[in-house]
Design a protein around this motif. Structure first.
Motif, short mmCIF file in Angstrom:
data_model
loop_
_atom_site.label_atom_id
_atom_site.label_comp_id
_atom_site.label_asym_id
_atom_site.label_seq_id
_atom_site.Cartn_x
_atom_site.Cartn_y
_atom_site.Cartn_z
N LYS A 205 0.81 -1.22 0.00
CA LYS A 205 0.00 0.00 0.00
C LYS A 205 0.84 1.27 0.00
O LYS A 205 0.43 2.30 -0.54
N THR A 206 2.01 1.23 0.64
CA THR A 206 2.78 2.47 0.85
C THR A 206 4.17 2.47 0.24
O THR A 206 4.79 3.53 0.11
N GLY A 207 4.69 1.30 -0.08
CA GLY A 207 6.05 1.20 -0.58
C GLY A 207 7.11 1.20 0.52
O GLY A 207 8.31 1.19 0.24
N ARG A 208 6.69 1.16 1.79
CA ARG A 208 7.63 1.17 2.91
C ARG A 208 7.46 -0.07 3.79
O ARG A 208 6.36 -0.62 3.91
N ASP A 209 8.56 -0.47 4.40
CA ASP A 209 8.52 -1.54 5.39
C ASP A 209 8.16 -0.93 6.74
O ASP A 209 8.80 0.02 7.20
N ALA A 210 7.12 -1.46 7.35
CA ALA A 210 6.66 -0.92 8.62
C ALA A 210 7.69 -1.14 9.73
O ALA A 210 8.37 -2.17 9.77
N VAL A 211 7.80 -0.18 10.61
CA VAL A 211 8.57 -0.35 11.84
C VAL A 211 7.78 -1.29 12.75
O VAL A 211 6.55 -1.21 12.82
N ILE A 212 8.47 -2.20 13.43
CA ILE A 212 7.79 -3.08 14.39
C ILE A 212 8.18 -2.68 15.80
O ILE A 212 9.36 -2.67 16.16
N TYR A 213 7.17 -2.32 16.59
CA TYR A 213 7.36 -1.99 18.00
C TYR A 213 7.00 -3.23 18.81
O TYR A 213 5.89 -3.76 18.72
N THR A 214 7.95 -3.72 19.61
CA THR A 214 7.66 -4.88 20.45
C THR A 214 8.75 -5.02 21.51
O THR A 214 9.88 -4.56 21.32
N SER A 215 8.39 -5.66 22.61
CA SER A 215 9.39 -5.94 23.65
C SER A 215 9.98 -7.33 23.43
O SER A 215 9.33 -8.21 22.84
N THR A 216 11.19 -7.52 23.89
CA THR A 216 11.84 -8.82 23.73
C THR A 216 11.05 -9.91 24.44
O THR A 216 10.91 -11.04 23.92
N ASN A 217 10.50 -9.62 25.61
CA ASN A 217 9.74 -10.62 26.35
C ASN A 217 8.49 -11.04 25.60
O ASN A 217 8.19 -12.23 25.48
N TRP A 218 7.73 -10.05 25.10
CA TRP A 218 6.50 -10.41 24.37
C TRP A 218 6.86 -11.16 23.09
O TRP A 218 6.22 -12.16 22.76
#
Length: 285
Positions: A205-218
């Motif tokens: 849709k955008t031509g960009r790779d989304a940033v992924i927000y997440t914690s190492t534990n999750w």
């Protein structure tokens, strides 16, 4: 002759019983948190205004108050200060944040496929007008609808991208379920597929790779510490301490670190891992 029962008398009770059962089922469905059906068939989140980037992290992983203060004091020229906001912040005073040194901001745009941040326009446009590089993020609800559906909704309601040098790629907020089971009732493989569907659709849709927000534990608990996205999607990691800590598998470095949830003016404070020139490069794609 024996008396006959009339037809209507025999039909009354079954019909009434069916109606009562249908009404009971409807009431039960609406009463369950986070399960109300939207017009399009997807479930509506029960309290999206309480769901923001990191809202479940402190509850599950704790907050090192002293560490957060140390991290704030250790800012260097090789990093850039930023914030993230959502509807719980209301109208944000962007000029004051810009004066204090904030150079980038992420704004919550959507959640699931039904919620749009009512303050999005003021927060997103306001940061841009104040000279702050901005981006939008999506709070994921993998048990409400598919990854592709949520990516399309996000891209269509604030999560798009333009090559203007001031817009960062959209971010996918993957964290603990605020409505139930930690991993949204999904196996590691199913969760990995859901995320893949989201980021693939978002890129289309955008031509960009989304940033992924997440914690190492999750990430470890809900994807089996998958290495799948480390080469394509920038990592945004929350850790409220004096260092970023161990990263999820597959990422040799982090792009953004959310280091505290108690900063002045806006609580959630972040640090871009690089110079301002590299931040602009991320915006430009």
């Amino acid at each position: 002759m024996p008396l006959r029962r009339s037809g209507p008398a025999r039909r009354t009770f079954p019909a009434a019983t069916g109606t009562l059962l249908s009404l009971s089922a409807l009431v039960l469905t609406l009463a369950l948190p986070g399960t109300a059906a939207a017009a399009g068939g997807d479930k509506e989140p029960a309290h999206p205004e309480q769901d923001w980037m990191g809202s479940t992290i402190a509850a599950h992983e704790g907050v090192d108050r002293a560490g957060g203060s140390d991290a704030q004091a250790s800012s260097s020229t090789s990093s850039v200060d930023g914030v993230d906001v959502s509807s719980h912040n209301g109208n944000v005073g962007w000029p004051a944040l810009r004066t204090s040194g904030v150079r980038f901001a992420y704004v919550k745009a959507t959640e699931g496929t039904t919620y749009k941040n009512p303050y999005f326009s003021q927060q997103y446009r306001g940061s841009y007008d104040a000279g702050i590089i901005h981006g939008a993020y999506h709070f994921a609800l993998p048990d409400h609808s598919g990854g592709a559906a949520q990516a399309k909704y996000f891209a269509a309601h604030g999560g798009g991208w333009s090559k203007d040098g001031k817009t960062l790629p959209g971010a996918l907020d993957m964290e603990y379920n605020p409505y139930g089971a930690t991993c949204y009732g999904k196996s590691d493989a199913a969760m990995i597929q859901w995320i893949a569907d989201f980021v693939t659709t978002y890129r289309a849709k955008t031509g960009r790779d989304a940033v992924i927000y997440t914690s190492t534990n999750w990430w470890t608990q809900c994807t089996g510490n998958s290495r799948k996205f480390g080469k394509t999607n920038p990592l945004w990691v929350p850790r409220y301490g004096s260092s970023v800590g161990t990263l999820p598998a597959g990422w040799p470095f982090h792009t953004i670190w959310q280091y505290t949830s108690t900063g002045p003016t806006v609580g959630d404070r972040n640090r871009f891992n690089g110079s301002f020139t590299r931040l602009k490069a991320l915006a430009n794609g």
